[in-house]
Motif scaffolding. Structure first.
Motif, PDB file in Angstrom:
ATOM      1  N   UNK A 231      32.817  45.014  43.342  1.00 31.13           N
ATOM      2  CA  UNK A 231      31.550  44.524  44.383  1.00 31.13           C
ATOM      3  C   UNK A 231      31.374  45.497  45.333  1.00 31.13           C
TER       4      UNK A 231
ATOM      5  N   UNK B 211      31.989  46.055  48.754  1.00 31.30           N
ATOM      6  CA  UNK B 211      32.842  46.954  49.638  1.00 31.30           C
ATOM      7  C   UNK B 211      33.830  47.684  48.803  1.00 31.30           C
TER       8      UNK B 211
ATOM      9  N   UNK C 109      31.709  50.707  47.738  1.00 33.82           N
ATOM     10  CA  UNK C 109      31.403  51.568  49.019  1.00 33.82           C
ATOM     11  C   UNK C 109      32.614  52.661  49.076  1.00 33.82           C
ATOM     12  N   UNK C 110      33.579  52.479  48.434  1.00 33.35           N
ATOM     13  CA  UNK C 110      34.499  53.296  48.446  1.00 33.35           C
ATOM     14  C   UNK C 110      35.083  54.032  47.102  1.00 33.35           C
TER      15      UNK C 110
ATOM     16  N   UNK D 134      34.935  40.364  43.548  1.00 37.75           N
ATOM     17  CA  UNK D 134      35.894  40.410  44.574  1.00 37.75           C
ATOM     18  C   UNK D 134      37.263  40.060  44.584  1.00 37.75           C
TER      19      UNK D 134
ATOM     20  N   UNK E 129      39.657  40.282  47.143  1.00 43.20           N
ATOM     21  CA  UNK E 129      40.089  40.128  48.312  1.00 43.20           C
ATOM     22  C   UNK E 129      41.088  41.376  48.718  1.00 43.20           C
TER      23      UNK E 129
ATOM     24  N   UNK F  74      39.465  44.347  49.620  1.00 42.40           N
ATOM     25  CA  UNK F  74      38.154  45.674  49.812  1.00 42.40           C
ATOM     26  C   UNK F  74      38.680  46.751  50.670  1.00 42.40           C
ATOM     27  N   UNK F  75      39.704  46.610  51.515  1.00 44.84           N
ATOM     28  CA  UNK F  75      40.310  47.662  52.398  1.00 44.84           C
ATOM     29  C   UNK F  75      41.080  48.683  51.625  1.00 44.84           C
TER      30      UNK F  75
ATOM     31  N   UNK G 270      39.862  32.394  49.162  1.00 43.94           N
ATOM     32  CA  UNK G 270      39.225  33.598  49.718  1.00 43.94           C
ATOM     33  C   UNK G 270      38.712  34.434  48.504  1.00 43.94           C
ATOM     34  N   UNK G 271      37.636  34.453  48.635  1.00 38.99           N
ATOM     35  CA  UNK G 271      36.717  35.337  47.450  1.00 38.99           C
ATOM     36  C   UNK G 271      35.365  35.828  48.020  1.00 38.99           C
ATOM     37  N   UNK G 272      35.065  35.828  49.285  1.00 39.84           N
ATOM     38  CA  UNK G 272      33.935  36.368  49.710  1.00 39.84           C
ATOM     39  C   UNK G 272      34.132  37.789  49.781  1.00 39.84           C
ATOM     40  N   UNK G 273      33.210  38.433  49.083  1.00 42.33           N
ATOM     41  CA  UNK G 273      33.084  40.156  49.220  1.00 42.33           C
ATOM     42  C   UNK G 273      33.273  40.670  50.654  1.00 42.33           C
ATOM     43  N   UNK G 274      34.510  41.307  51.041  1.00 42.25           N
ATOM     44  CA  UNK G 274      34.744  41.886  52.255  1.00 42.25           C
ATOM     45  C   UNK G 274      35.583  41.001  53.182  1.00 42.25           C
ATOM     46  N   UNK G 275      36.466  39.945  52.585  1.00 49.84           N
ATOM     47  CA  UNK G 275      37.182  39.102  53.185  1.00 49.84           C
ATOM     48  C   UNK G 275      38.506  39.146  52.499  1.00 49.84           C
ATOM     49  N   UNK G 276      39.524  39.669  53.457  1.00 48.47           N
ATOM     50  CA  UNK G 276      40.861  39.469  52.957  1.00 48.47           C
ATOM     51  C   UNK G 276      41.951  39.381  53.945  1.00 48.47           C
TER      52      UNK G 276
ATOM     53  N   UNK H 284      37.698  44.228  58.347  1.00 46.95           N
ATOM     54  CA  UNK H 284      36.830  45.437  58.243  1.00 46.95           C
ATOM     55  C   UNK H 284      36.839  46.255  57.202  1.00 46.95           C
ATOM     56  N   UNK H 285      35.606  46.510  56.429  1.00 48.13           N
ATOM     57  CA  UNK H 285      35.562  47.228  55.133  1.00 48.13           C
ATOM     58  C   UNK H 285      34.341  47.996  55.251  1.00 48.13           C
ATOM     59  N   UNK H 286      34.034  48.703  54.115  1.00 46.85           N
ATOM     60  CA  UNK H 286      32.769  49.414  53.853  1.00 46.85           C
ATOM     61  C   UNK H 286      33.014  50.795  54.311  1.00 46.85           C
TER      62      UNK H 286
ATOM     63  N   UNK I 262      27.257  43.983  57.933  1.00 49.29           N
ATOM     64  CA  UNK I 262      27.097  42.585  57.624  1.00 49.29           C
ATOM     65  C   UNK I 262      28.378  41.855  58.327  1.00 49.29           C
TER      66      UNK I 262
ATOM     67  N   UNK J  15      31.382  44.178  56.865  1.00 52.72           N
ATOM     68  CA  UNK J  15      31.067  45.674  55.982  1.00 52.72           C
ATOM     69  C   UNK J  15      30.187  46.321  56.699  1.00 52.72           C
TER      70      UNK J  15
END
Lengths: 173, 419
Positions: free
Chosen positions: A86, A88, A91-92, A125, A127, A129-130, B83-89, B242-244, B281, B319
């Motif tokens: 996905x 994020x 992007x990595x 995703x 969870x 992403x980082x 928790x499943x929204x891309x960018x959320x952890x 914070x990601x991307x 985002x 993101x």
């Protein structure tokens, strides 16, 4: 005879105890997780057994298997190697990671390895992403995250799993 | 900030051990509410705190609780841990490392609406977190914090973990309830709202993990203390994921109202290789794109200020996108996500995400004309306000906003001008 009930009487009792007795249908998802933990997918027999335990039609259990991505209706690789691609993660470098991993294993996404142990999949995703690139290993009744990966570390994870399986098979023989 | 309110495990080692948690004030709030508070007092306290839901909608938590009627029983509380929204952890870190504060919060919410059975719905991928929480619940039962006649009162409470199995839509609260009931995770028509007819058609409160984790410190330290953090309308702290394109991705606990610049540059260490920032985002893949102007970077991250930028703070999944990111590629990525995750119930979402994905694939493959960009925009706009839940709506946000604000990125891909 209900094979699932015979195999896991205590586990099933514990699952049913979580929900009101008049809403046994709530047990369908935990029962599916339980049923596929050993064979790696939900067998037709398991569909029947679960339908019987929950008091619903077998097609309703089947529709749940189809709707949720972590249930499998056919044997396809003992371990599902699921790479998140996905936004994020991409992007990595997750797209490149997936492509190179497949190249090194000589398979396409969704295609099992020659030994039938692994199938590489692209998933949504997770969870994490980082800590991309990352993947989860789903199989053998467990689900484990592997984060901050390179193709080399990922191949090492697969090697370890391969050795585990070989040891298990020696033990059985 | 000197001390963490939610990510307290970063201050206190081994906080996921019951002994350590109780030694540091854990379950004092719980004992206090059960033995000495009326449920109505507790609801009022949380209303006064101004706590707003951290799952994305930002709805006032105490008000949500107050909608539960007292002439219909039983009541349920369900923790939304899908928790499943891309960018959320963020919820994952809380549950992994500070599980007791989350569970204590779920217990406090249960007492507030007098639920005797509550559930935590975890996405199936959090398998190991789920197993850990199951163990913690057993420990709490042994320690007398959960069970019958707690602290010799008439109040009894049991908690259960329900594992999902891979479906983003189950984060939508009515789809989540359907899923616990053993059905397909498809949203319900509202009204009735879950507060009146939720789980098993009983009154139900659904709160996000982070929201619940706020409750023990609010009960323990009071409203005045809580309101010392954050802004007037968005009090408290928030965990920002914070990601991307960022040097130091991760979770950051900050008061609501901290600026994007503080998060991205001071804490996040800026953009790799000194590249320029292009857009933000703020709410994961469900975001409208915010062009990263100086004014945007200096905007406080609270619910109102981000809304004023034409976007939404959502669950605060920031993101970062730098100058190398093509927005048509980005729209293709997010659209494929929503296409995959659409539950298929509402035609505009099911068909709309499918066709948006097709057009975007064509654009990215260099097979499209400039007219296709307008067609894409039209399809997206036709989906808006026509779906039962927010998924369909959110899927259009990155598409519409990227065409509006970065049209050049799309035009660079059309009429044979691919790359």
């Amino acid at each position: 005879m209900n094979e699932l009930l015979t195999k896991y009487p205590q586990e099933i009792e514990a699952i049913l105890a979580k929900y009101p007795p008049e809403f046994k249908r709530s047990a369908v998802m935990p029962l599916l997780h339980l049923a596929q933990s050993d064979p790696g997918y939900v067998t037709v027999q398991a569909l029947q057994d679960i339908a019987e335990i929950c008091g619903i039609a077998i097609t309703e259990v089947g529709s749940i298997v189809g709707f949720y991505t972590l249930y499998y209706d056919k044997p396809l690789g003992r371990y599902h190697i699921q790479v998140c691609t996905d936004l994020p993660c991409a992007l990595r470098g997750a797209d490149k990671f997936l492509r190179e991993l497949c190249e090194r294993l000589g398979v396409k996404v969704g295609e099992p390895t020659a030994d039938g142990l692994f199938v590489i999949e692209e998933v949504m995703c997770l969870a994490a992403c980082h800590r991309a690139p990352m993947f989860q290993v789903h199989g053998g009744g467990d689900l484990v995250y592997h984060e901050n990966q390179t193709v080399e570390t990922a191949l090492a994870v697969l090697d370890t799993l391969r050795q585990q399986v070989a040891l298990e098979q020696e033990g059985k023989a | 900030m000197t001390e963490y309110m939610l990510l307290r495990h970063r201050d206190i080692p081994d906080l996921d051990q019951l002994k350590v948690y109780t030694k540091n004030g854990g379950f004092e709030a719980w004992k206090n509410v059960v033995t000495s508070q009326e449920p109505a007092e507790l609801v009022q306290l949380v209303k006064d705190s101004g706590l707003r839901g951290r799952g994305g909608a930002g709805f006032p938590t105490g008000m949500k609780w107050s909608f539960v009627p007292n002439n219909l029983w039983p009541h349920y509380v369900v923790a939304n841990a899908d928790e499943s929204e891309p960018g959320t952890f963020k919820d994952r870190e809380i549950m992994e490392s500070n599980p007791f504060q989350f569970l204590e919060g779920l217990m406090i919410a249960s007492f507030a609406v007098q639920a005797n059975v509550s559930y935590a719905y975890l996405r199936g991928e959090f398998w190991q977190v789920g197993q850990k929480l199951e163990q913690k619940i057993v420990e709490l039962e042994k320690a007398g914090f959960l069970g019958d006649n707690l602290f010799d009162t008439k109040y009894s409470l049991r908690l259960h973990i329900h594992m999902g199995a891979g479906a983003y839509i189950c984060g939508e609260e009515t789809a989540l309830l359907e899923s616990i009931e053993g059905k397909l995770g498809q949203p319900r028509l509202r009204p009735p709202f879950p507060a009146v007819a939720g789980l098993y058609a009983s009154p139900t409160v659904i709160n996000n993990v982070e929201t619940l984790t706020n409750l023990p410190p609010i009960v323990q330290n009071g409203v005045t203390w809580f309101r010392e953090h954050g802004t007037e309308k968005s009090p408290g702290v928030k965990v920002f994921s914070l990601s991307g394109c960022i040097n130091n991705p991760g979770n950051y606990e900050l008061p609501l109202g901290a600026t994007f610049r503080q998060l991205i540059y001071e804490l996040g260490g800026g953009i790799p290789e000194g590249r320029a920032i292009k857009a933000i985002m703020a709410a994961g893949a469900s975001s409208a794109l915010i062009p990263a102007t100086d004014a945007a970077l200096d905007t406080p991250m609270d619910y109102e200020s981000v809304a004023n930028l034409g976007a939404s703070l959502g669950s605060a999944s920031v993101i970062v996108l730098d100058e190398t990111v093509s927005m048509s590629w980005l729209a293709q990525k997010t659209t494929h996500f929503f296409k995959h995750e659409s539950c298929g119930k509402c035609t505009p979402c099911r068909e709309g995400t499918y066709w948006m994905a097709h057009i975007l694939d064509r654009i990215e493959d260099g097979q499209a004309s400039a007219n296709d960009v307008d067609l894409l925009s039209t399809v997206a706009r036709q989906m808006q306000n026509k779906c039962l839940c927010a998924l369909g709506e959110f899927s259009t946000m990155p598409v519409v906003s990227s065409i509006e604000k970065f049209r050049g990125d799309f035009l660079a891909r059309v009429d044979g001008q691919n790359r």
